[in-house]
Design a protein around this motif. Sequence first.
Motif, mmCIF file in Angstrom:
data_model
loop_
_atom_site.group_PDB
_atom_site.id
_atom_site.type_symbol
_atom_site.label_atom_id
_atom_site.label_comp_id
_atom_site.label_asym_id
_atom_site.label_seq_id
_atom_site.Cartn_x
_atom_site.Cartn_y
_atom_site.Cartn_z
ATOM 1 N N ALA A 199 0.836 -1.216 0.000
ATOM 2 C CA ALA A 199 0.000 0.000 0.000
ATOM 3 C C ALA A 199 0.867 1.261 0.000
ATOM 4 C CB ALA A 199 -0.925 -0.013 1.220
ATOM 5 N N ILE A 200 1.945 1.243 0.771
ATOM 6 C CA ILE A 200 2.835 2.418 0.779
ATOM 7 C C ILE A 200 3.582 2.515 -0.549
ATOM 8 C CG2 ILE A 200 4.841 3.471 1.906
ATOM 9 C CD1 ILE A 200 3.725 2.398 4.577
ATOM 10 N N LEU A 201 4.006 1.375 -1.091
ATOM 11 C CA LEU A 201 4.628 1.384 -2.422
ATOM 12 C C LEU A 201 3.669 1.984 -3.453
ATOM 13 C CD1 LEU A 201 6.744 0.607 -4.576
ATOM 14 C CD2 LEU A 201 5.679 -1.657 -4.656
ATOM 15 N N ASP A 202 2.397 1.542 -3.436
ATOM 16 C CA ASP A 202 1.416 2.057 -4.399
ATOM 17 C C ASP A 202 1.243 3.567 -4.237
ATOM 18 O OD1 ASP A 202 1.007 -0.450 -5.484
ATOM 19 O OD2 ASP A 202 -0.873 -0.827 -4.407
ATOM 20 N N ALA A 203 1.180 4.033 -2.994
ATOM 21 C CA ALA A 203 1.006 5.476 -2.752
ATOM 22 C C ALA A 203 2.212 6.243 -3.291
ATOM 23 C CB ALA A 203 0.820 5.738 -1.257
ATOM 24 N N LEU A 204 3.411 5.712 -3.073
ATOM 25 C CA LEU A 204 4.616 6.393 -3.577
ATOM 26 C C LEU A 204 4.649 6.379 -5.101
ATOM 27 C CD1 LEU A 204 7.223 5.131 -0.959
ATOM 28 C CD2 LEU A 204 6.468 7.509 -1.277
ATOM 29 N N ASN A 205 4.077 5.348 -5.695
ATOM 30 C CA ASN A 205 4.002 5.312 -7.167
ATOM 31 C C ASN A 205 3.040 6.369 -7.704
ATOM 32 O OD1 ASN A 205 5.912 3.398 -7.949
ATOM 33 N ND2 ASN A 205 4.558 1.700 -7.452
ATOM 34 N N ILE A 206 2.050 6.768 -6.901
ATOM 35 C CA ILE A 206 1.122 7.838 -7.312
ATOM 36 C C ILE A 206 1.832 9.198 -7.226
ATOM 37 C CG2 ILE A 206 -0.997 9.069 -6.632
ATOM 38 C CD1 ILE A 206 -2.004 6.250 -5.601
ATOM 39 N N PHE A 207 2.707 9.343 -6.234
ATOM 40 C CA PHE A 207 3.459 10.599 -6.042
ATOM 41 C C PHE A 207 4.437 10.785 -7.206
ATOM 42 C CE2 PHE A 207 7.286 12.689 -4.261
ATOM 43 C CZ PHE A 207 6.717 13.904 -3.922
ATOM 44 N N GLN A 208 4.430 12.001 -7.788
ATOM 45 C CA GLN A 208 5.245 12.171 -8.999
ATOM 46 C C GLN A 208 6.616 12.801 -8.769
ATOM 47 O OE1 GLN A 208 2.528 13.919 -11.900
ATOM 48 N NE2 GLN A 208 2.148 11.832 -12.652
ATOM 49 N N GLY A 209 6.928 13.128 -7.508
ATOM 50 C CA GLY A 209 8.217 13.774 -7.244
ATOM 51 C C GLY A 209 9.337 12.778 -6.973
ATOM 52 N N HIS A 210 10.419 13.305 -6.376
ATOM 53 C CA HIS A 210 11.614 12.509 -6.088
ATOM 54 C C HIS A 210 11.416 11.769 -4.764
ATOM 55 C CE1 HIS A 210 15.781 11.776 -7.203
ATOM 56 N NE2 HIS A 210 16.092 11.834 -5.925
ATOM 57 N N VAL A 211 11.837 10.512 -4.718
ATOM 58 C CA VAL A 211 11.684 9.710 -3.490
ATOM 59 C C VAL A 211 13.054 9.181 -3.056
ATOM 60 C CG1 VAL A 211 10.686 7.603 -2.469
ATOM 61 C CG2 VAL A 211 9.310 9.018 -4.034
ATOM 62 N N ILE A 212 13.406 9.475 -1.813
ATOM 63 C CA ILE A 212 14.654 8.943 -1.253
ATOM 64 C C ILE A 212 14.291 8.081 -0.040
ATOM 65 C CG2 ILE A 212 16.921 9.461 -0.268
ATOM 66 C CD1 ILE A 212 16.759 12.202 -1.672
ATOM 67 N N GLU A 213 14.718 6.825 -0.081
ATOM 68 C CA GLU A 213 14.469 5.889 1.031
ATOM 69 C C GLU A 213 15.661 5.943 1.983
ATOM 70 O OE1 GLU A 213 14.064 1.824 -0.291
ATOM 71 O OE2 GLU A 213 13.546 1.118 1.732
ATOM 72 N N VAL A 214 15.370 6.041 3.263
ATOM 73 C CA VAL A 214 16.423 6.067 4.280
ATOM 74 C C VAL A 214 16.186 4.945 5.279
ATOM 75 C CG1 VAL A 214 17.355 7.386 6.254
ATOM 76 C CG2 VAL A 214 16.833 8.568 4.121
ATOM 77 N N HIS A 215 17.250 4.248 5.641
ATOM 78 C CA HIS A 215 17.223 3.356 6.809
ATOM 79 C C HIS A 215 18.423 3.707 7.678
ATOM 80 C CE1 HIS A 215 13.905 0.944 5.459
ATOM 81 N NE2 HIS A 215 14.448 0.977 4.245
ATOM 82 N N ILE A 216 18.155 3.830 8.952
ATOM 83 C CA ILE A 216 19.214 4.187 9.900
ATOM 84 C C ILE A 216 20.250 3.066 9.963
ATOM 85 C CG2 ILE A 216 19.669 4.632 12.359
ATOM 86 C CD1 ILE A 216 16.732 5.793 12.416
ATOM 87 N N SER A 217 19.762 1.845 10.030
ATOM 88 C CA SER A 217 20.656 0.682 10.091
ATOM 89 C C SER A 217 20.888 0.143 8.677
ATOM 90 C CB SER A 217 20.029 -0.411 10.966
ATOM 91 O OG SER A 217 18.794 -0.843 10.427
ATOM 92 N N ASN A 218 21.946 -0.672 8.557
ATOM 93 C CA ASN A 218 22.178 -1.353 7.284
ATOM 94 C C ASN A 218 21.318 -2.617 7.296
ATOM 95 O OD1 ASN A 218 22.977 -2.804 5.101
ATOM 96 N ND2 ASN A 218 25.170 -2.735 5.550
ATOM 97 N N ILE A 219 20.173 -2.548 6.631
ATOM 98 C CA ILE A 219 19.204 -3.650 6.707
ATOM 99 C C ILE A 219 19.772 -4.953 6.144
ATOM 100 C CG2 ILE A 219 17.142 -2.210 6.792
ATOM 101 C CD1 ILE A 219 16.751 -2.599 3.806
ATOM 102 N N HIS A 220 20.818 -4.867 5.326
ATOM 103 C CA HIS A 220 21.407 -6.084 4.747
ATOM 104 C C HIS A 220 22.318 -6.827 5.725
ATOM 105 C CE1 HIS A 220 19.483 -5.149 1.056
ATOM 106 N NE2 HIS A 220 19.984 -3.939 1.108
ATOM 107 N N ARG A 221 22.708 -6.163 6.797
ATOM 108 C CA ARG A 221 23.514 -6.836 7.835
ATOM 109 C C ARG A 221 22.641 -7.377 8.946
ATOM 110 N NH1 ARG A 221 28.836 -3.396 9.299
ATOM 111 N NH2 ARG A 221 28.708 -4.738 11.124
ATOM 112 N N ARG A 222 21.330 -7.279 8.780
ATOM 113 C CA ARG A 222 20.419 -7.683 9.849
ATOM 114 C C ARG A 222 19.661 -8.954 9.432
ATOM 115 N NH1 ARG A 222 17.332 -2.689 12.223
ATOM 116 N NH2 ARG A 222 17.057 -4.246 13.883
ATOM 117 N N GLU A 223 18.569 -9.260 10.108
ATOM 118 C CA GLU A 223 17.807 -10.484 9.820
ATOM 119 C C GLU A 223 17.381 -10.500 8.355
ATOM 120 O OE1 GLU A 223 17.030 -8.096 12.067
ATOM 121 O OE2 GLU A 223 16.191 -8.945 13.901
#
Length: 146
Positions: free
Chosen positions: A85-109
């Motif tokens: 649902a959040i992905l779909d909403a961001l696809n409706i938004f026509q501007g620039h999107v930057i995703e941030v994660h504080i942690s390195n999600i690839h070093r986690r579970e």
Amino acid sequence: MSPTVLILNGPNLNMLGTRQPEIYGHTTLADIENACRALGTELGLQTETFQSNHEGALVERIHAACGTAQAIIVNAGAYSHTSIAILDALNIFQGHVIEVHISNIHRRESFRHHSHISQRADGIILGMGVEGYLLAMRRAASVVRG
Ligand code: CA2
């Protein structure tokens, strides 16, 4: 009028600075939002902030940003890994999107390794701590101000 950047934070990020400092540090969400607002002023951006623990509220805030904000900096928290649902909403938004994660999600579970948001994101910042939000602000400024 200055371009507007929305900083959107998802579930549990309102608890930053209070628990698990070894992963998320000691900075609170209010500290992050204030630092982004101050940097935004320096960069000639208007900064709006929103945090919710509710998926639908995040979706509705993205809808409200359509036509009013030029960029969204988004840390959807655990919804990054689950929310179409959040992905779909961001696809409706026509501007620039930057995703941030504080942690390195690839070093986690392994369940944190995939983010639905990444498919829509123009850029992604991972594992740089809360500084990632400020890096994202600088990138948003250079994109939206040209
Ligand atoms: O690294 C990130 O920024 C995350 O988006 C943070 C989410 C997590 O579910 C993602 O996999 C990665 C969780 C935020 C939880 O925040 C807390 C804050 C204080 C105390 C405990 C959790």
